[in-house]
Scaffold this active site. Structure first.
Site, PDB file in Angstrom:
ATOM      1  N   CYS A 138       3.706 -46.832  21.995  1.00 12.82           N
ATOM      2  CA  CYS A 138       3.675 -47.087  20.555  1.00 12.82           C
ATOM      3  C   CYS A 138       4.738 -46.254  19.851  1.00 12.82           C
ATOM      4  O   CYS A 138       4.510 -45.084  19.527  1.00 12.82           O
ATOM      5  CB  CYS A 138       2.294 -46.777  19.985  1.00 12.82           C
ATOM      6  SG  CYS A 138       2.222 -47.114  18.216  1.00 12.82           S
ATOM      7  N   CYS A 141       3.674 -44.970  16.404  1.00 11.48           N
ATOM      8  CA  CYS A 141       2.743 -43.830  16.384  1.00 11.48           C
ATOM      9  C   CYS A 141       3.462 -42.534  16.762  1.00 11.48           C
ATOM     10  O   CYS A 141       3.198 -41.486  16.194  1.00 11.48           O
ATOM     11  CB  CYS A 141       1.608 -43.996  17.395  1.00 11.48           C
ATOM     12  SG  CYS A 141       1.062 -45.639  17.677  1.00 11.48           S
ATOM     13  N   ASP A 142       4.331 -42.601  17.756  1.00 10.51           N
ATOM     14  CA  ASP A 142       4.844 -41.370  18.370  1.00 10.51           C
ATOM     15  C   ASP A 142       6.307 -41.073  18.074  1.00 10.51           C
ATOM     16  O   ASP A 142       6.769 -39.959  18.320  1.00 10.51           O
ATOM     17  CB  ASP A 142       4.680 -41.459  19.904  1.00 10.51           C
ATOM     18  CG  ASP A 142       3.230 -41.711  20.301  1.00 10.51           C
ATOM     19  OD1 ASP A 142       2.345 -41.230  19.573  1.00 10.51           O
ATOM     20  OD2 ASP A 142       2.985 -42.379  21.315  1.00 10.51           O
TER      21      ASP A 142
END
Ligand code: NDP
Length: 314
Positions: A138, A141-142
């Site tokens: 992701c 997200c990261d």
């Protein structure tokens, strides 16, 4: 143990829309939003700008959109539990739904547990290797983590997720490579144009990742050309999988009929599953459209069918 009329499992556009309709029909739904399985709100929580949800001509971020969905369903009486459902017993009504905090009973169920990003089994990317130390599924997200700043980053895949994530990563990376196994992307034309015209993005065609290497974190990737078999080691700060999704149906333990790819089978044009009184909505039963708006529409269908099913029993 109190008997619920309707339990909804899952909190993306499908689950929240089902909850909105069910709550307005006075069914007082109880909705399991999930916890360890992923953020409440589902996959849109890890998306940046959503430009194709009708009603938002200027776009809206995924988390903002999900907050609106959630608040709207809550306004009419939806109750939320931030827990994962670990198993259920669908052998007879009332159905049993088991979470860490206990067992819940419901006359009727809507399953809207969505799907989860897939990982590929590549040397160096497994748990205990560089997974979460430079390898992720992701980017949104990261991607902002310091470890990825001003590095060459690699995104595996050729769909909308891959190109969207590649463009997103240009905010942090020095260069972003899309590693695609074919010579053509499957992403939509507008997304492809955005990625290919970006000065930091390059596509490695007909290529796969053969191995990820490094010390404490990712330092390089070995790219294999699938046409020639040639291997090339390239410096890398991170690798992101964008290779599709797996439906979250394991907790059903074979109690309702699934397609061979593990998505829930519904009677075409309805939300009905193979189990009377159990309905399914959203990505968990849709491997074709997989859009927020289609998920929301199917959540509405599931709630209307659940309402009719409950009314017919009374
Ligand atoms: P897709 O299934 O569309 O794409 C998956 C990609 O991964 C494909 O290019 C596929 O290659 C590749 N792939 C799959 N398995 C492997 C493997 N074993 N090795 C190497 N490559 C592999 O998934 P997405 O997540 O991109 O998109 C899912 C849906 O969500 C789509 O409908 C998409 O339109 C939508 N979406 C929309 C967005 C938006 O509008 N903003 C953003 C993100 C997604 P191949 O092409 O060769 O099969």
């Amino acid at each position: 143990m109190s008997l619920e009329k309707l339990i909804i499992i899952g909190s993306g556009p499908a689950g929240y829309t089902a909850a909105l309709y069910a709550a307005r029909a006075n069914l007082k739904p109880l909705l399991f939003e999930g916890f360890f399985s992923g953020p409440a709100g589902g996959q849109l929580m890890t998306t940046t700008e959503v430009e194709n949800y009708p009603g938002f001509p200027a776009g809206i971020t995924g988390p903002e959109l999900m907050k609106e969905f959630r608040d709207q369903a809550e306004r009419f009486g939806t109750r939320y539990l931030q827990e994962d459902v670990v198993s259920c017993d669908l052998s007879q009504s009332p159905f049993k739904v088991v979470s860490k905090s206990g067992t819940y009973e419901a006359e009727c169920l809507i399953i809207a547990t969505g799907a989860t990003a897939k990982r590929l089994d590549i040397k160096g990317t497994r748990d205990g290797e560089f997974w979460n130390r430079g390898v992720s599924a992701c980017a949104v997200c990261d991607g902002a983590a310091p470890l990825f700043r001003e590095k060459s980053l690699f995104v595996v895949g050729g769909g909308d997720s891959a190109v969207e994530e590649a463009v997103f990563l240009t905010h942090y990376a020095s260069r972003v490579y899309i590693v695609h196994r074919r010579d053509e992307l499957r992403a939509s034309k507008i997304m492809i144009k955005r990625a290919l015209s970006h000065p930091k993005v390059e596509v490695l065609w007909n290529s796969v990742v053969d191995e990820v290497k490094g010390g404490k974190v990712v330092e390089s990737v070995v790219i294999k050309n699938v046409k020639t078999g040639a291997l090339e080691t390239m410096p890398a700060g991170g690798l992101f999988f964008a290779v599709g999704h797996l439906p979250n149906t394991a907790f059903l333990n074979g109690q309702i009929e699934l397609h061979p790819n593990d998505y829930i089978k519904v009677v075409p044009g309805t939300a009905k599953t193979s189990r009377d009184g159990v309905f399914a909505a959203g990505d968990v039963q849709d491997f074709n459209y997989r859009q927020a708006v289609t998920a929301a529409g199917s959540g509405c269908m599931a709630a209307l069918e659940a309402e009719r099913w409950l009314a017919a029993r009374e």
